[in-house]
Design a protein around this motif. Sequence first.
Motif, PDB file in Angstrom:
ATOM      1  N   ARG A 154      -2.005   5.579   1.141  1.00 34.95           N
ATOM      2  CA  ARG A 154      -1.204   4.407   0.800  1.00 34.95           C
ATOM      3  C   ARG A 154      -2.014   3.447  -0.082  1.00 34.95           C
ATOM      4  N   HIS A 155      -3.288   3.237   0.311  1.00 35.14           N
ATOM      5  CA  HIS A 155      -4.131   2.327  -0.458  1.00 35.14           C
ATOM      6  C   HIS A 155      -4.335   2.845  -1.892  1.00 35.14           C
ATOM      7  N   GLU A 193      -1.066   2.455  -3.853  1.00 35.20           N
ATOM      8  CA  GLU A 193      -0.764   1.054  -4.156  1.00 35.20           C
ATOM      9  C   GLU A 193      -1.679   0.517  -5.248  1.00 35.20           C
ATOM     10  N   GLN A 220      -0.556  -0.879  -8.971  1.00 32.85           N
ATOM     11  CA  GLN A 220      -1.011  -2.140  -9.548  1.00 32.85           C
ATOM     12  C   GLN A 220      -1.661  -1.932 -10.910  1.00 32.85           C
ATOM     13  N   LEU A 262       5.769   4.899  -6.353  1.00 38.37           N
ATOM     14  CA  LEU A 262       6.477   4.103  -5.342  1.00 38.37           C
ATOM     15  C   LEU A 262       7.328   4.999  -4.437  1.00 38.37           C
ATOM     16  N   ILE A 299       5.025   6.610  -1.956  1.00 39.61           N
ATOM     17  CA  ILE A 299       4.655   5.634  -0.926  1.00 39.61           C
ATOM     18  C   ILE A 299       5.745   5.551   0.138  1.00 39.61           C
TER      19      ILE A 299
END
Length: 199
Positions: A123-124, A127, A131, A175, A178
């Motif tokens: 997830r990290h 993400e 970004q 996304l 995720i």
Amino acid sequence: MPTTTPLPRTAVAVMAILYYGGTMSGYEIRQWALRSLAHFYWTPAQSQIYRELTRLVDLGHVERLHDQTSDEPQRTVRHTLTTSGRAALTEWASERDNGSPQLKHPIALQLFVGGLGSIETSRHALERHVQRTEDRLADLEALTIGLEDHEPSRFAFAVAEWATAIHRADREGALAVIDALDTLYKGGDPGATAHESQE
């Protein structure tokens, strides 16, 4: 039939920058590449640029100019595209097929073996990738301001629009993954399952 020596794509990229940017130092070529080509093709090391410039000078496609008016080492030598270089670049641009793109996506590779890690790690990573992609989209938006109405840059604008669409799709894909992580990690370690099935 080709009339010039086949060139590596990195050399073509350097010539393309000189085509747009005019007379430039190796340092300026790298800065130009980081602001433009990095969005869709190439993130060069300075050493790689100098290596390609040496190749192109030896071939006669680029001329090296010594600037005696500057005390800055990275600006004492500048480079410009020669008539031969423009012809070679024109020949390359006239090819009907310059090969297929090769996608090297480190986050996708990390997810490929995600079963060896944790949902938190995946997830990290995803993400952070989202970004970075949003930052790149913001850079592209700033880069294209004024290009649409600047006639010599119409092709650069078209490529920037294409790169924007690619990065938007990449962001949406990340996304979606995720959102699917909870389901993915419910399956456990796929490698362990594969080994067990072979026993």
